[in-house]
Scaffold this motif. Structure first.
Motif, PDB file in Angstrom:
ATOM      1  N   GLY A  67       0.911  -1.221   0.020  1.00  0.00           N
ATOM      2  CA  GLY A  67      -0.003   0.065   0.178  1.00  0.00           C
ATOM      3  C   GLY A  67       0.833   1.171   0.063  1.00  0.00           C
ATOM      4  N   TYR A  68       0.067   2.431  -0.052  1.00  0.00           N
ATOM      5  CA  TYR A  68       0.933   3.732   0.079  1.00  0.00           C
ATOM      6  C   TYR A  68       1.314   3.927   1.621  1.00  0.00           C
ATOM      7  CZ  TYR A  68      -0.693   4.189  -4.716  1.00  0.00           C
ATOM      8  OH  TYR A  68      -0.819   4.039  -6.104  1.00  0.00           O
ATOM      9  N   LEU A  69       2.383   4.376   1.474  1.00  0.00           N
ATOM     10  CA  LEU A  69       2.984   4.784   2.865  1.00  0.00           C
ATOM     11  C   LEU A  69       2.574   6.275   3.334  1.00  0.00           C
ATOM     12  CD1 LEU A  69       5.116   3.768   5.093  1.00  0.00           C
ATOM     13  CD2 LEU A  69       6.850   5.295   3.854  1.00  0.00           C
ATOM     14  N   GLU A  70       1.623   5.957   4.698  1.00  0.00           N
ATOM     15  CA  GLU A  70       1.176   7.195   5.099  1.00  0.00           C
ATOM     16  C   GLU A  70       1.849   8.021   6.146  1.00  0.00           C
ATOM     17  OE1 GLU A  70      -2.848   6.022   6.416  1.00  0.00           O
ATOM     18  OE2 GLU A  70      -3.720   6.583   4.636  1.00  0.00           O
ATOM     19  N   GLY A  71       2.675   7.432   7.018  1.00  0.00           N
ATOM     20  CA  GLY A  71       3.359   8.020   7.912  1.00  0.00           C
ATOM     21  C   GLY A  71       4.563   7.412   8.541  1.00  0.00           C
ATOM     22  N   LEU A  86       6.749   2.726  13.811  1.00  0.00           N
ATOM     23  CA  LEU A  86       7.792   3.228  12.917  1.00  0.00           C
ATOM     24  C   LEU A  86       6.981   3.839  11.856  1.00  0.00           C
ATOM     25  CD1 LEU A  86      10.351   0.587  13.142  1.00  0.00           C
ATOM     26  CD2 LEU A  86      10.200   2.451  14.830  1.00  0.00           C
ATOM     27  N   TYR A  87       6.195   2.930  11.185  1.00  0.00           N
ATOM     28  CA  TYR A  87       5.510   3.484   9.587  1.00  0.00           C
ATOM     29  C   TYR A  87       3.949   2.942   9.889  1.00  0.00           C
ATOM     30  CZ  TYR A  87      10.332   3.375   7.736  1.00  0.00           C
ATOM     31  OH  TYR A  87      11.623   3.728   7.460  1.00  0.00           O
ATOM     32  N   THR A  88       3.400   3.892   8.886  1.00  0.00           N
ATOM     33  CA  THR A  88       1.737   3.079   8.830  1.00  0.00           C
ATOM     34  C   THR A  88       1.702   3.368   7.469  1.00  0.00           C
ATOM     35  OG1 THR A  88       1.154   5.715   9.226  1.00  0.00           O
ATOM     36  CG2 THR A  88       0.888   4.166  11.026  1.00  0.00           C
ATOM     37  N   VAL A  89       1.021   2.261   6.884  1.00  0.00           N
ATOM     38  CA  VAL A  89       0.664   2.073   5.552  1.00  0.00           C
ATOM     39  C   VAL A  89      -1.041   2.431   5.412  1.00  0.00           C
ATOM     40  CG1 VAL A  89       0.568   0.489   3.496  1.00  0.00           C
ATOM     41  CG2 VAL A  89       2.482   0.308   5.217  1.00  0.00           C
ATOM     42  N   ASP A  90      -1.247   2.607   4.216  1.00  0.00           N
ATOM     43  CA  ASP A  90      -2.798   2.960   4.174  1.00  0.00           C
ATOM     44  C   ASP A  90      -3.602   1.783   4.405  1.00  0.00           C
ATOM     45  OD1 ASP A  90      -5.260   3.948   3.449  1.00  0.00           O
ATOM     46  OD2 ASP A  90      -5.074   3.524   1.034  1.00  0.00           O
ATOM     47  N   SER A  91      -4.622   1.951   5.511  1.00  0.00           N
ATOM     48  CA  SER A  91      -5.125   0.837   6.087  1.00  0.00           C
ATOM     49  C   SER A  91      -6.461   0.631   5.317  1.00  0.00           C
ATOM     50  CB  SER A  91      -5.404   0.953   7.591  1.00  0.00           C
ATOM     51  OG  SER A  91      -6.000   2.152   7.877  1.00  0.00           O
ATOM     52  N   ASP A  92      -7.186   1.588   4.668  1.00  0.00           N
ATOM     53  CA  ASP A  92      -8.543   1.420   4.081  1.00  0.00           C
ATOM     54  C   ASP A  92      -8.874   0.104   3.389  1.00  0.00           C
ATOM     55  OD1 ASP A  92      -9.030   3.920   5.361  1.00  0.00           O
ATOM     56  OD2 ASP A  92      -8.994   4.975   3.470  1.00  0.00           O
ATOM     57  N   PRO A  93      -8.086  -0.398   2.533  1.00  0.00           N
ATOM     58  CA  PRO A  93      -8.322  -1.659   1.529  1.00  0.00           C
ATOM     59  C   PRO A  93      -8.489  -2.673   2.646  1.00  0.00           C
ATOM     60  CG  PRO A  93      -6.552  -0.083   0.548  1.00  0.00           C
ATOM     61  CD  PRO A  93      -6.926   0.299   1.757  1.00  0.00           C
ATOM     62  N   GLU A 186       4.776   6.968  -0.780  1.00  0.00           N
ATOM     63  CA  GLU A 186       5.384   5.753  -1.720  1.00  0.00           C
ATOM     64  C   GLU A 186       4.817   4.771  -1.586  1.00  0.00           C
ATOM     65  OE1 GLU A 186      10.051   4.354  -2.964  1.00  0.00           O
ATOM     66  OE2 GLU A 186       9.613   5.956  -1.577  1.00  0.00           O
ATOM     67  N   TYR A 187       4.630   3.987  -2.943  1.00  0.00           N
ATOM     68  CA  TYR A 187       4.017   2.430  -2.794  1.00  0.00           C
ATOM     69  C   TYR A 187       5.053   1.652  -2.077  1.00  0.00           C
ATOM     70  CZ  TYR A 187       0.736  -1.351  -3.902  1.00  0.00           C
ATOM     71  OH  TYR A 187      -0.012  -2.398  -3.584  1.00  0.00           O
ATOM     72  N   VAL A 188       4.827   0.873  -1.139  1.00  0.00           N
ATOM     73  CA  VAL A 188       5.519  -0.225  -0.654  1.00  0.00           C
ATOM     74  C   VAL A 188       5.036  -1.516  -0.432  1.00  0.00           C
ATOM     75  CG1 VAL A 188       6.822   1.764   0.995  1.00  0.00           C
ATOM     76  CG2 VAL A 188       4.889   0.370   1.970  1.00  0.00           C
ATOM     77  N   ASN A 193       9.192  -1.797  -5.638  1.00  0.00           N
ATOM     78  CA  ASN A 193       9.115  -0.917  -4.856  1.00  0.00           C
ATOM     79  C   ASN A 193       9.706  -1.129  -3.464  1.00  0.00           C
ATOM     80  OD1 ASN A 193       7.430   1.241  -6.233  1.00  0.00           O
ATOM     81  ND2 ASN A 193       5.737  -0.714  -6.112  1.00  0.00           N
ATOM     82  N   PRO A 194      10.038  -0.418  -2.523  1.00  0.00           N
ATOM     83  CA  PRO A 194      10.750  -0.687  -1.362  1.00  0.00           C
ATOM     84  C   PRO A 194       9.844  -1.818  -0.357  1.00  0.00           C
ATOM     85  CG  PRO A 194      11.091   1.583  -1.311  1.00  0.00           C
ATOM     86  CD  PRO A 194       9.850   1.048  -2.526  1.00  0.00           C
ATOM     87  N   VAL A 195      10.582  -2.848   0.079  1.00  0.00           N
ATOM     88  CA  VAL A 195      10.035  -3.971   0.925  1.00  0.00           C
ATOM     89  C   VAL A 195      10.818  -3.456   2.114  1.00  0.00           C
ATOM     90  CG1 VAL A 195       9.837  -6.344   1.295  1.00  0.00           C
ATOM     91  CG2 VAL A 195       9.590  -5.395  -0.940  1.00  0.00           C
ATOM     92  N   ILE A 196      12.164  -3.660   2.097  1.00  0.00           N
ATOM     93  CA  ILE A 196      12.814  -3.488   3.157  1.00  0.00           C
ATOM     94  C   ILE A 196      12.676  -1.913   3.629  1.00  0.00           C
ATOM     95  CG2 ILE A 196      14.776  -3.500   4.601  1.00  0.00           C
ATOM     96  CD1 ILE A 196      15.429  -6.116   3.033  1.00  0.00           C
ATOM     97  N   LEU A 197      12.140  -1.411   4.415  1.00  0.00           N
ATOM     98  CA  LEU A 197      11.938   0.274   4.773  1.00  0.00           C
ATOM     99  C   LEU A 197      13.004   0.615   5.453  1.00  0.00           C
ATOM    100  CD1 LEU A 197       8.204   0.236   5.439  1.00  0.00           C
ATOM    101  CD2 LEU A 197       9.292   0.488   3.387  1.00  0.00           C
TER     102      LEU A 197
END
Length: 250
Positions: A67-71, A86-93, A186-188, A193-197
């Motif tokens: 998904g798209y990295l939100e934070g 550490l990170y948040t990914v778009d959780s809507d889907p 960014e889509y992760v 696309n990045p997998v290891i952040l």
């Protein structure tokens, strides 16, 4: 004539004696020389290498949810604690999938209730032979199938909850977090696309990795061979002394 020769010899003798006296009186004292005591000791030789420094433990932070990295909720190069966000990914889907799974679970429970009610009605009828055994067996099979559907729906809900949890990426250990490999928006989670952040490192002790050039390797190998030969010679000498001693004792 003889008298003149004697006078000359006496003059020469006096002159020689006078010169020897003068030499004795003007003789210069010996020069002072500084003396230094020389001793041998081992000297540590240092050499610089280009190296990579790693932590005692380096844990890669992976995006397990696509998904798209939100934070981004940390500062690069700072200490983080286990469980810190550490990170948040778009959780809507993922939330929609959880909702769908819960809906399917509710439908499965309704179907189970319907099947249990049908079976409850069929049992007394079967006891008085008002319905056939086939109808009773079908009611029991429908009830069992409805139970299995409920179990499957519950498993799907748990799975989707887990997937939803992956949208919140947390630190697995206490350590220092490095430079982020992805930016907000960014889509992760999927190649390319990045997998290891990022990486969180435990640095109470570190590991250093460096490479030797061919010349350095050959030099070290040559020194190793020389030291090995010296050791072998010493062992041979000791063995010869030992054998000689045994021979003398015998």
């Amino acid at each position: 004539m003889i008298q003149l020769k004697r006078i000359r010899i006496l003059a020469i003798a006096l002159l020689a004696f006078s010169c020897s006296k003068n030499n004795e009186t003007v003789q210069t004292p010996p020069l002072k020389v500084d003396v230094v005591n020389v001793k041998s000791e081992s000297v540590l030789l240092e050499k610089d290498f280009v190296a990579h420094v790693f932590g005692k433990i380096d844990i890669p932070i992976r995006a397990r949810a696509e998904g798209y990295l939100e934070g981004i909720h940390f500062q690069e190069g700072r200490m983080v604690q286990k469980g810190d966000l550490l990170y948040t990914v778009d959780s809507d889907p993922f939330q929609e999938r959880v909702n769908t799974a819960n809906s399917q679970l509710a439908s499965s429970k309704v179907a189970l209730t319907q099947a249990e009610n049908d079976l409850a009605r069929y049992i007394p009828l079967a006891e008085i032979n008002a319905i056939s055994q086939k109808d009773l067996d079908a009611a029991i099979a429908n009830r069992d199938a409805a139970k299995a559907m409920v179990s499957a729906a519950e498993a799907q809900v748990r799975y989707q909850d887990i997937q939803l949890g992956y949208t919140n990426i947390k630190s697995p250990i206490n350590g220092i977090i490095g430079k982020t490999n992805a930016k907000v928006g960014e889509y992760v989670g999927r190649d390319p696309n990045p997998v290891i952040l990022n990486t969180v490192s435990l640095i109470d002790s570190v590991r250093v990795e460096f490479y030797l050039s061919e010349n350095d390797y050959l030099l070290l190998f040559r020194e190793y061979q020389e030291e090995k030969e010296k050791l072998n010679r010493r062992l041979q000498i000791l063995n010869s002394f030992y054998l000689t001693g045994l021979f003398l004792i015998n």
